[in-house]
Design a protein around this motif. Structure first.
Motif, PDB file in Angstrom:
ATOM      1  N   TRP A  34      -1.734   2.902  -0.155  1.00  0.00           N
ATOM      2  CA  TRP A  34      -0.495   3.526  -0.627  1.00  0.00           C
ATOM      3  C   TRP A  34       0.126   4.483   0.397  1.00  0.00           C
ATOM      4  O   TRP A  34       1.298   4.852   0.265  1.00  0.00           O
ATOM      5  CB  TRP A  34      -0.743   4.260  -1.944  1.00  0.00           C
ATOM      6  N   SER A  35      -0.636   4.872   1.429  1.00  0.00           N
ATOM      7  CA  SER A  35      -0.078   5.783   2.438  1.00  0.00           C
ATOM      8  C   SER A  35       1.083   5.140   3.208  1.00  0.00           C
ATOM      9  O   SER A  35       1.874   5.839   3.850  1.00  0.00           O
ATOM     10  CB  SER A  35      -1.173   6.217   3.410  1.00  0.00           C
TER      11      SER A  35
ATOM     12  N   LEU B 188       3.048  -5.374  -2.611  1.00  0.00           N
ATOM     13  CA  LEU B 188       2.307  -4.160  -2.243  1.00  0.00           C
ATOM     14  C   LEU B 188       0.831  -4.230  -2.605  1.00  0.00           C
ATOM     15  O   LEU B 188       0.037  -3.429  -2.105  1.00  0.00           O
ATOM     16  CB  LEU B 188       2.939  -2.943  -2.932  1.00  0.00           C
ATOM     17  N   LYS B 189       0.445  -5.159  -3.448  1.00  0.00           N
ATOM     18  CA  LYS B 189      -0.933  -5.222  -3.906  1.00  0.00           C
ATOM     19  C   LYS B 189      -1.889  -5.482  -2.742  1.00  0.00           C
ATOM     20  O   LYS B 189      -1.659  -6.372  -1.920  1.00  0.00           O
ATOM     21  CB  LYS B 189      -1.092  -6.314  -4.961  1.00  0.00           C
ATOM     22  N   GLY B 190      -2.959  -4.689  -2.678  1.00  0.00           N
ATOM     23  CA  GLY B 190      -3.952  -4.834  -1.616  1.00  0.00           C
ATOM     24  C   GLY B 190      -3.694  -3.969  -0.410  1.00  0.00           C
ATOM     25  O   GLY B 190      -4.533  -3.892   0.498  1.00  0.00           O
ATOM     26  N   LEU B 191      -2.537  -3.280  -0.344  1.00  0.00           N
ATOM     27  CA  LEU B 191      -2.211  -2.394   0.773  1.00  0.00           C
ATOM     28  C   LEU B 191      -2.539  -0.954   0.400  1.00  0.00           C
ATOM     29  O   LEU B 191      -2.620  -0.597  -0.783  1.00  0.00           O
ATOM     30  CB  LEU B 191      -0.725  -2.512   1.137  1.00  0.00           C
TER      31      LEU B 191
ATOM     32  N   ILE C 209      -6.313   1.823  -2.404  1.00  0.00           N
ATOM     33  CA  ILE C 209      -5.741   0.483  -2.297  1.00  0.00           C
ATOM     34  C   ILE C 209      -4.878   0.213  -3.537  1.00  0.00           C
ATOM     35  O   ILE C 209      -5.325   0.387  -4.671  1.00  0.00           O
ATOM     36  CB  ILE C 209      -6.844  -0.577  -2.161  1.00  0.00           C
ATOM     37  N   ILE C 210      -3.619  -0.224  -3.317  1.00  0.00           N
ATOM     38  CA  ILE C 210      -2.685  -0.447  -4.418  1.00  0.00           C
ATOM     39  C   ILE C 210      -3.162  -1.626  -5.268  1.00  0.00           C
ATOM     40  O   ILE C 210      -3.446  -2.718  -4.760  1.00  0.00           O
ATOM     41  CB  ILE C 210      -1.273  -0.706  -3.876  1.00  0.00           C
ATOM     42  N   GLU C 211      -3.244  -1.379  -6.598  1.00  0.00           N
ATOM     43  CA  GLU C 211      -3.634  -2.427  -7.533  1.00  0.00           C
ATOM     44  C   GLU C 211      -2.450  -2.911  -8.370  1.00  0.00           C
ATOM     45  O   GLU C 211      -2.406  -4.074  -8.766  1.00  0.00           O
ATOM     46  CB  GLU C 211      -4.745  -1.910  -8.462  1.00  0.00           C
TER      47      GLU C 211
END
Length: 636
Positions: free
Chosen positions: A342-343, A337-340, A318-320
């Motif tokens: 990274w794929s 992008l935060k919380g999504l 999960i993107i931080e």
């Protein structure tokens, strides 16, 4: 330190002084309470031990005395008429029932006529109490008062000391009949009492009241000083005696007052220092918070000015956080992008397990396709490393746009392919002409001309091999090399390759090591497999000493067949191993300079084997090198 004291204000010092005074007062109160508690615990221990010892001593002494009273009742009931045979039965029974009875004597008319046991007491038979000046006054007083008495310690005529319980007997018409005398063993009583006192961790002393007086006599057990300090005093209920017992805890009294006082003083000092440090830290915290804010701004500026995209994720992807270049590269609004996972940044997110495997170490990179916010794709290079902060693990992803690099590589490959194709036509003509000339088609040549033409023909062959390697490299890079997979028997193929290598007139021996009962069939492209085998065998021959053995070993395991080419050369240096299968890579040593090549053979072999679902590698052996490749076994 000067800065520490200067940071404390006036109200800080005032508060510390008030707290110090309160702590000192509380310390003295607690110490006083601890002293009272210690004495209370000691007193409870003495009372509990005294009760047990008192009950034990009363029980041990009263049992033989009550048995004596029982014998007296028998004599009274018989009117003073006693039978020797009956006494022979009664006296042993009484002695055996009470373990501390030394002997029992019956003295009708004050003359000791019966004693049990008689052994050891013969001198006491027929003693007449009026004839004993040291005992008769006490006996006379007992007769006069008609009260039984326990006296002692008394020195016995037959030897030793003991307690004597004397009980006067008056028959029913109130006529004096005689005395019953029971001698109590003093040694066993004292031994039992001492053992129990030691077990209870107490010290005791005993004394008896002087008959006819209110004063106590001398102490006959223990230390007399116990009766004159703060020891616990108890009166004992023993028949015919008026005894008093003093008891005190024998162990040293643990005075924890000084330790408690010092501990509380130390705790107070530590608390005051801690409070002072908190005042100081509060000022420093403000300063540190300001510096931290500047530091975070600086680090953010550094990350945002890196051209590559930097993405920080949790351990589960999960993107931080991400830098500015990441949002610019993918076209997403900043912070979106935060919380999504990274794929979503990949064009093929389903291949994420393959990416994790390819980037298991930070030095490895994965090349693939990235997916922008507008659904457009681009070439990317991705590397991954792990960050550990305490118990939390994170991933650091470095993503680079390699679209331009790929374009340049394609131009280079196209140029190499074009040049290689353009060179091949004239090179073929030159090679044919030189073959004819050296073969005698132009007539006999003098030795010098023959030597020069042979050198030119050999160099032409090397140049032709270089062009073939370059073309193979280009085909593999562009995916244009075609593979026709089928069942290939390895042994005949290797034998054919050995025959070709033998034509090079080398001085090494090539041997195949195999299990003759196995067919060794693999799924491969026969022509390309032969190219790999010739390349490995050629290298082994080049870098092996003369008259050495090159072993080709065939093994099978886990539905894979391994071909190992083992030579007796000097091996590969550890520094060169990471570059072994790279294009144009050549080790810097005398052997490599003597047998100069293109540096493409191993790179091409690796690409061919991997295209056929196999793998290739290198192992250093005790004497030499071992290059191997594995291919799927037919029918696996």
């Amino acid at each position: 330190m000067v800065g520490f004291f200067s940071a404390l204000r006036y109200w800080h010092w005032l508060l510390l002084a008030v707290l110090a005074g309160v702590a000192l007062l509380a310390t003295e109160i607690l110490v006083k309470h601890e002293q009272q508690l210690t004495r209370s615990q000691q007193l409870r221990h003495e009372v509990a031990s005294a009760g047990q010892l008192k009950a034990m001593l009363e029980s041990e002494l009263n049992i033989p005395l009550y048995l004596t009273v029982g014998l007296a009742s028998y004599i009274k009931a018989s009117g003073g008429e006693i039978d020797q045979d009956e006494l022979d039965i009664l006296l042993p029974g009484l002695v055996h029932q009470a373990k501390h009875i030394r002997n029992i004597g019956v003295a009708p008319g004050n003359r000791l006529q019966y004693i049990y046991p008689l052994v050891g007491n013969e001198r006491a038979i027929n003693l007449y109490y009026p004839d004993l000046p040291d005992q008769w006054p006490a006996v006379e007083e007992i007769i006069r008062s008609k009260q039984a008495r326990l006296v002692g310690p008394v020195r016995l005529v037959q030897g030793g000391q003991a307690f004597i319980y004397r009980l006067p007997i008056f028959i029913p018409d109130d006529t004096y009949w005689g005395i019953l005398r029971t001698v109590i063993n003093i040694e066993t009583i004292w031994s039992l009492l001492a053992d129990n006192a030691a077990a209870q961790n107490v010290t005791i002393a005993l004394r008896a009241k002087v008959p006819g007086k209110d004063d106590y006599g001398n102490t006959f057990f223990g230390e007399p000083d116990l009766f004159y300090d703060d020891s616990l005093l108890l009166n004992l209920a023993i028949r015919g005696a008026d005894w008093q017992m003093a008891i005190r805890a024998s162990g040293p009294v643990l005075n924890r007052s000084a330790l408690l006082r010092m501990s509380l003083f130390a705790a107070t000092l530590c608390l005051l220092m801690l409070l002072a440090w908190l005042f100081y830290s509060r000022q420093q915290l403000r300063h540190t918070a300001t510096e931290l804010s500047h530091s975070e701004s600086y680090l953010r500026a550094v990350m945002d000015n890196v051209r590559d995209a930097i993405v920080v994720t949790s351990d589960d992807g999960i993107i931080e956080d991400a830098n500015l270049s990441c949002f610019q590269l993918y076209g997403y609004p900043r912070g979106s992008l935060k919380g999504l996972h990274w794929s979503m940044l990949l064009a093929t997110p389903q291949n994420i397990d393959e990416i994790y495997s390819a980037t298991s170490v930070p030095e490895q990179e994965f090349e693939g396709q990235g997916l922008r916010h507008d659904s457009s794709q681009f070439e990317l290079s991705l590397s991954r490393s792990r960050l550990v902060q305490g118990k939390q693990q994170h991933q650091l992803l470095l993503i680079r746009d390699i679209t331009e690099r790929k374009r340049i590589e394609k131009l280079k490959n196209d140029f190499v392919a074009t040049v290689s194709h353009e060179l091949r036509t004239p090179l073929t003509a030159i090679n044919g002409a030189l073959s004819l000339a050296t073969g005698g088609a132009l007539g006999d040549l003098n030795p010098s001309a023959q030597k020069m033409l042979s050198m030119a023909h050999s160099s032409c062959g090397q140049l032709n091999q270089l062009i073939n390697d370059l073309l193979d490299t280009e085909r593999l890079a562009s995916g244009k090399m075609r593979f026709t997979l089928s069942q290939v028997a390895l042994v005949p193929l290797l034998e054919q390759n050995i025959t070709q290598i033998t034509a090079m007139q080398h001085k090494q021996r090539l041997l195949i090591s195999q299990d003759s009962e196995k067919a060794y069939l693999v799924i491969a492209d026969k022509g390309r497999l032969s190219q790999v085998c010739l390349n490995l065998l050629s290298n082994a021959v080049k870098f092996s000493p003369d008259d050495s053995v090159v072993e080709i070993k065939l093994t099978e395991h886990d539905k894979m067949i391994r071909v190992s080419v083992i030579d007796q050369g000097k091996g590969i240096s550890a520094e060169f191993l990471p570059h072994l299968f790279q294009r144009f890579a050549q080790a810097e040593n005398h052997a490599s300079r003597r047998h100069a090549g293109t540096g493409l053979g191993l790179s091409i072999s690796k690409a061919i084997i991997e295209q056929m679902d196999g793998k290739i590698g290198y192992q250093r052996v005790a004497q030499g090198s071992c290059f191997y490749f594995e291919l799927p076994a037919a029918g696996a």
